[in-house]
Design a protein around this motif. Structure first.
Motif, mmCIF file in Angstrom:
data_model
loop_
_atom_site.group_PDB
_atom_site.id
_atom_site.type_symbol
_atom_site.label_atom_id
_atom_site.label_comp_id
_atom_site.label_asym_id
_atom_site.label_seq_id
_atom_site.Cartn_x
_atom_site.Cartn_y
_atom_site.Cartn_z
ATOM 1 N N LYS A 1 -12.954 10.437 20.088
ATOM 2 C CA LYS A 1 -12.487 10.148 22.124
ATOM 3 C C LYS A 1 -11.734 11.215 22.180
ATOM 4 O O LYS A 1 -10.435 11.377 22.891
ATOM 5 C CB LYS A 1 -11.541 8.887 21.535
ATOM 6 N N ARG A 2 -11.800 12.809 22.504
ATOM 7 C CA ARG A 2 -11.880 13.832 22.914
ATOM 8 C C ARG A 2 -12.910 14.987 23.527
ATOM 9 O O ARG A 2 -13.524 14.931 23.184
ATOM 10 C CB ARG A 2 -11.054 14.699 21.335
ATOM 11 N N ALA B 1 -4.925 11.971 29.685
ATOM 12 C CA ALA B 1 -6.246 11.178 28.924
ATOM 13 C C ALA B 1 -6.531 10.412 30.814
ATOM 14 O O ALA B 1 -6.223 10.657 31.173
ATOM 15 C CB ALA B 1 -5.675 9.533 29.212
ATOM 16 N N GLU C 1 -9.201 11.425 25.449
ATOM 17 C CA GLU C 1 -7.835 12.309 25.581
ATOM 18 C C GLU C 1 -8.096 13.616 25.744
ATOM 19 O O GLU C 1 -9.474 13.531 25.752
ATOM 20 C CB GLU C 1 -7.359 12.610 23.973
ATOM 21 N N TYR D 1 -0.972 11.275 33.261
ATOM 22 C CA TYR D 1 0.057 11.624 32.073
ATOM 23 C C TYR D 1 0.957 11.016 32.089
ATOM 24 O O TYR D 1 1.465 11.511 33.033
ATOM 25 C CB TYR D 1 -0.055 13.260 31.741
#
Length: 230
Positions: free
Chosen positions: A220-221, A172, A161, A189
């Motif tokens: 996860k960013r 993402a 993300e 997106y």
């Protein structure tokens, strides 16, 4: 591999620790350019298998024979000098063509110009090597060479993300692009077309320190300095 690194590139992006290094510059571990990496232990030859192993990543394709003694030539998706050593470090490859999957123990492999050349167990002459043209090469993610703290494999960034520093979601990571100077995040997106129908929007954000502030793989960013209306 732009360098191909969708579900499978092994390209690397490196975060800058100090100027003028680029946050998204590719990095390749120090390795002698023509060093031969030999597999340890006996090899049993290429065998058909039912499925790829867990964590398998497509990293290249066999494009030709190399020499007369059964070596194959591989075009790595990440480029031989930009992560191609994932191929030379793995002791086994999994090769795929259509629905066929085979496990191929690696006897030896090395960088050759912009390619990787390798001797696979049981492939003893040029005709046998030529028969493998067109097969896609996979290796286990766990076989990739280790990285420094500020280095990232493209395959590990895909799907993360992306938000800006204000916490606004930007989408993402769908892919990365190599523009020659640095990596570029291709972010998808959900959006809306002029007709009001849903479409997939795209943002391209250079993977350089002025824009990319943190990469948190555990969360996860990726946090970026980038406005939603750019």
């Amino acid at each position: 591999m732009s360098v191909r690194d969708d579900s499978g590139g092994s390209g690397r992006a490196k975060a800058a620790s100090r100027a003028p290094a680029s946050f998204g510059a590719f990095a390749r571990k120090p390795v002698e350019r023509n060093a031969v990496h030999a597999a340890a232990g006996p090899a049993s030859g290429i065998e058909s298998v039912q499925a790829l192993p867990d964590g398998a990543v497509e990293v290249g394709a066999i494009v030709d024979a190399y020499g007369l003694k059964g070596w194959v030539k591989v075009a790595p998706h990440a480029g031989a000098n930009r992560g191609g050593d994932a191929l030379t470090s793995a002791k086994s490859w999994w090769i795929v063509k259509g629905r066929e999957i085979k496990a191929a123990p690696v006897v030896a492999a090395k960088t050759h110009s912009d390619s990787i050349v390798a001797q696979l167990s049981g492939v003893g002459d040029r005709d046998q090597a030529l028969a493998l043209r067109g097969w896609q090469v996979h290796v286990r993610r766990s076989d990739f060479p280790s990285l420094e703290a500020d280095e990232f494999y493209w395959v590990d960034l895909i799907g993360l993300e992306v938000v800006n520093e204000a916490g606004v979601a930007l989408g993402a990571v769908a892919d990365l692009i190599d523009n020659g100077a640095h990596s570029v995040l291709r972010i998808e997106y959900p959006s809306q077309g002029k007709d009001g129908q849903p479409v997939t929007g795209e943002r391209l954000i250079p993977f350089v320190g002025v824009y990319v502030k943190t990469v948190d793989q555990a969360a996860k960013r990726i946090v970026v300095d980038w406005e939603a209306d750019y």
